[in-house]
Design a protein around this motif. Sequence first.
Motif, PDB file in Angstrom:
ATOM      1  N   LEU A  48      53.785  -2.081  -0.784  1.00  0.00           N
ATOM      2  CA  LEU A  48      52.450  -1.917  -1.349  1.00  0.00           C
ATOM      3  C   LEU A  48      51.410  -2.673  -0.540  1.00  0.00           C
ATOM      4  O   LEU A  48      50.291  -2.218  -0.366  1.00  0.00           O
ATOM      5  CB  LEU A  48      52.428  -2.394  -2.799  1.00  0.00           C
ATOM      6  N   LEU A  49      51.770  -3.858  -0.102  1.00  0.00           N
ATOM      7  CA  LEU A  49      50.836  -4.652   0.696  1.00  0.00           C
ATOM      8  C   LEU A  49      51.606  -5.281   1.848  1.00  0.00           C
ATOM      9  O   LEU A  49      52.122  -6.389   1.740  1.00  0.00           O
ATOM     10  CB  LEU A  49      50.169  -5.732  -0.162  1.00  0.00           C
ATOM     11  N   GLU A  50      51.712  -4.572   2.929  1.00  0.00           N
ATOM     12  CA  GLU A  50      52.434  -5.103   4.074  1.00  0.00           C
ATOM     13  C   GLU A  50      51.578  -6.135   4.811  1.00  0.00           C
ATOM     14  O   GLU A  50      50.349  -6.112   4.765  1.00  0.00           O
ATOM     15  CB  GLU A  50      52.812  -3.971   5.022  1.00  0.00           C
ATOM     16  N   ASN A  51      52.244  -7.050   5.510  1.00  0.00           N
ATOM     17  CA  ASN A  51      51.564  -8.074   6.301  1.00  0.00           C
ATOM     18  C   ASN A  51      50.533  -8.844   5.473  1.00  0.00           C
ATOM     19  O   ASN A  51      49.354  -8.923   5.808  1.00  0.00           O
ATOM     20  CB  ASN A  51      50.876  -7.432   7.513  1.00  0.00           C
ATOM     21  N   LEU A  52      51.013  -9.364   4.340  1.00  0.00           N
ATOM     22  CA  LEU A  52      50.119 -10.118   3.468  1.00  0.00           C
ATOM     23  C   LEU A  52      49.551 -11.315   4.211  1.00  0.00           C
ATOM     24  O   LEU A  52      50.283 -12.050   4.880  1.00  0.00           O
ATOM     25  CB  LEU A  52      50.880 -10.612   2.232  1.00  0.00           C
ATOM     26  N   PRO A  53      48.229 -11.551   4.094  1.00  0.00           N
ATOM     27  CA  PRO A  53      47.645 -12.716   4.748  1.00  0.00           C
ATOM     28  C   PRO A  53      48.080 -14.000   4.064  1.00  0.00           C
ATOM     29  O   PRO A  53      48.413 -14.005   2.876  1.00  0.00           O
ATOM     30  CB  PRO A  53      46.142 -12.482   4.582  1.00  0.00           C
ATOM     31  N   GLN A  54      48.096 -15.069   4.787  1.00  0.00           N
ATOM     32  CA  GLN A  54      48.418 -16.360   4.195  1.00  0.00           C
ATOM     33  C   GLN A  54      47.328 -16.732   3.204  1.00  0.00           C
ATOM     34  O   GLN A  54      46.146 -16.516   3.435  1.00  0.00           O
ATOM     35  CB  GLN A  54      48.520 -17.431   5.292  1.00  0.00           C
ATOM     36  N   ASP A  58      40.342 -21.234   0.847  1.00  0.00           N
ATOM     37  CA  ASP A  58      39.185 -20.457   0.404  1.00  0.00           C
ATOM     38  C   ASP A  58      39.589 -19.440  -0.663  1.00  0.00           C
ATOM     39  O   ASP A  58      38.834 -19.197  -1.613  1.00  0.00           O
ATOM     40  CB  ASP A  58      38.552 -19.738   1.599  1.00  0.00           C
ATOM     41  N   MET A  59      40.774 -18.857  -0.510  1.00  0.00           N
ATOM     42  CA  MET A  59      41.248 -17.897  -1.509  1.00  0.00           C
ATOM     43  C   MET A  59      41.552 -18.586  -2.833  1.00  0.00           C
ATOM     44  O   MET A  59      41.405 -17.990  -3.912  1.00  0.00           O
ATOM     45  CB  MET A  59      42.490 -17.171  -0.992  1.00  0.00           C
ATOM     46  N   LEU A  60      41.976 -19.836  -2.780  1.00  0.00           N
ATOM     47  CA  LEU A  60      42.266 -20.592  -4.000  1.00  0.00           C
ATOM     48  C   LEU A  60      40.997 -20.982  -4.754  1.00  0.00           C
ATOM     49  O   LEU A  60      41.028 -21.197  -5.971  1.00  0.00           O
ATOM     50  CB  LEU A  60      43.051 -21.864  -3.664  1.00  0.00           C
ATOM     51  N   SER A  61      39.895 -21.068  -4.061  1.00  0.00           N
ATOM     52  CA  SER A  61      38.644 -21.516  -4.661  1.00  0.00           C
ATOM     53  C   SER A  61      38.252 -20.619  -5.830  1.00  0.00           C
ATOM     54  O   SER A  61      38.230 -19.399  -5.713  1.00  0.00           O
ATOM     55  CB  SER A  61      37.529 -21.516  -3.613  1.00  0.00           C
ATOM     56  N   GLY A  62      37.976 -21.227  -6.979  1.00  0.00           N
ATOM     57  CA  GLY A  62      37.575 -20.477  -8.165  1.00  0.00           C
ATOM     58  C   GLY A  62      38.710 -20.179  -9.113  1.00  0.00           C
ATOM     59  O   GLY A  62      38.471 -19.768 -10.253  1.00  0.00           O
ATOM     60  N   TYR A  63      39.961 -20.363  -8.649  1.00  0.00           N
ATOM     61  CA  TYR A  63      41.114 -20.197  -9.523  1.00  0.00           C
ATOM     62  C   TYR A  63      41.506 -21.561 -10.101  1.00  0.00           C
ATOM     63  O   TYR A  63      41.414 -22.590  -9.419  1.00  0.00           O
ATOM     64  CB  TYR A  63      42.308 -19.623  -8.759  1.00  0.00           C
ATOM     65  N   MET A  64      41.950 -21.570 -11.337  1.00  0.00           N
ATOM     66  CA  MET A  64      42.398 -22.810 -11.955  1.00  0.00           C
ATOM     67  C   MET A  64      43.707 -23.287 -11.329  1.00  0.00           C
ATOM     68  O   MET A  64      44.628 -22.493 -11.118  1.00  0.00           O
ATOM     69  CB  MET A  64      42.614 -22.611 -13.461  1.00  0.00           C
ATOM     70  N   TRP A 312      45.714 -11.047  -4.687  1.00  0.00           N
ATOM     71  CA  TRP A 312      44.971 -12.295  -4.816  1.00  0.00           C
ATOM     72  C   TRP A 312      43.512 -12.029  -4.431  1.00  0.00           C
ATOM     73  O   TRP A 312      43.071 -12.379  -3.339  1.00  0.00           O
ATOM     74  CB  TRP A 312      45.569 -13.379  -3.922  1.00  0.00           C
ATOM     75  N   PRO A 313      42.734 -11.388  -5.316  1.00  0.00           N
ATOM     76  CA  PRO A 313      41.337 -11.091  -4.988  1.00  0.00           C
ATOM     77  C   PRO A 313      40.488 -12.348  -4.996  1.00  0.00           C
ATOM     78  O   PRO A 313      40.906 -13.401  -5.496  1.00  0.00           O
ATOM     79  CB  PRO A 313      40.918 -10.137  -6.105  1.00  0.00           C
ATOM     80  N   LYS A 314      39.302 -12.238  -4.453  1.00  0.00           N
ATOM     81  CA  LYS A 314      38.373 -13.370  -4.500  1.00  0.00           C
ATOM     82  C   LYS A 314      38.037 -13.689  -5.951  1.00  0.00           C
ATOM     83  O   LYS A 314      37.937 -12.795  -6.790  1.00  0.00           O
ATOM     84  CB  LYS A 314      37.099 -13.034  -3.731  1.00  0.00           C
TER      85      LYS A 314
END
Length: 492
Positions: A48-54, A58-64, A312-314
């Motif tokens: 479904l999502l090949e080559n997932l980015p690390q 920045d992606m963690l920002s805003g998540y608890m 893992w959306p923004k």
Amino acid sequence: MELGSLRFAFVFALLLWPSSAAARGGDRSPFSLPRRMDEDGGMISRHLLENLPQITDDMLSGYMSNFELEMAIKEFGQRCSNISRVYSIGKSVNSVPLWVIEISDKPGEDEAEPSFKFIGNVHGDEPVGRELLIHLANWLCDNYMKDSLAMTIVKNVHLHILPTMNPDGFALRRRGNANNVDLNRDFPDQFYPVNDMLELRQPETRAIMSWVKEQHFTASASLHGGALVANYPWDGSEDARKEYYACPDDRTFRYMASVYSHSHYNMSLSKEFEGGITNGALWYPIYGGMQDWNYIHGGCFELTLEISDVKWPKSTELPILWEYNRLSMLNLAASLVKTGIHGRILSSKGGHPLPASVKVEGIDYRVNATRTLGDYHRILAPMERYEVVASMPGFQSKSTRVFVEDEATSLDFVLVPEEENSQKLDKIISNYICRCDGKDKLVLVEFLTGTHFEIYLIFIIFIFFLYLLKRKTKFKFLKHRQLPTHKRHNVV
């Protein structure tokens, strides 16, 4: 070697074949099915999502964080203590508590009501569910006196919310738990008994299994990411092929999945999945999944909900995802009391609740009533006529035909003991009613053989006199509390 053994060895070898991660596929779990046969017999894989980015900071920002999530849960428990309680079902590999929020007008109490559970963050790299479930809890707290749908859920359903099943995987920014095991491949499986070794279960898996056995859930949903579809059993097929593999309640599951999909902003408009729903094995088979285990061993009708095309959306997209899924989550939970059949099963001898089973003719599946109240809740697709049978060893079975409309039907059963088992049933029923342990029984014996014996004897004679009087009157069934959504009340 027999043909069956060769076939099993071949399939098991496939299970051990390494593969890339997918929304429902495992990273390195021996119990996922990473590859399958295409229509021409060739090996294909679903990515479904090949080559997932690390997953970056920045992606963690805003998540608890896990700590912030725990604080949010405890703060909710204090702010909304009138309709909720907070409890833990266990700990993760790294000893992070698995906190649950129960929402009800009588949290923690036994009621003749269905229970529903939401589970988020089964996979550590799919965090949208944990955020949306906190939104759901807060929305219910803020609106249950203002919104009719919120009122229906709070007053008529015991809703349990586990925001994260895999806090360690979230902290490690990966799919598996701290032991790098895909938790949605870690449950006992009907097709591969090699996955049934309880001692090999992860602590998070064991916590879910114990929880399901204790709570008697009617239905459930786990929230995932990487696609947009409502997935229903079976998740695997007997021969490991990609094919529609229907469970006994296939029609009911399709109805439940459609409730979610058609309440969603755009899930039902999917070009890949007709109506935004799919049978798991038809999409791609997996083994050791949580939803199949719930249905087989927990009496719980569970869906696997893929609620975001991006794992893992923004964090800025979370408010939009909440609005897209809010009504779906509410309608799915409320559907437990808006359709199907609900009732209690009592004994004609004394009106005691019975943990009997309810079966619908033509559907090879049983739903059990609770031991404490004898209540049962049978989800069924509406606009159909069903023959419903209530049975329990030592009692005469009873059946009736009902037409389930778009509103729920209340159907109670009063079972008559078989005459030759009348004395045995007295003992059986007393075991269900009395919850005294060995110590309490000793105290009771001492009481009966002490100075109170004469009083007790007089009391027994008095009770026996009342019993003789009662036999002259017709037994009157005590009508149980009827949910406001029930259309009619029937007693069989």
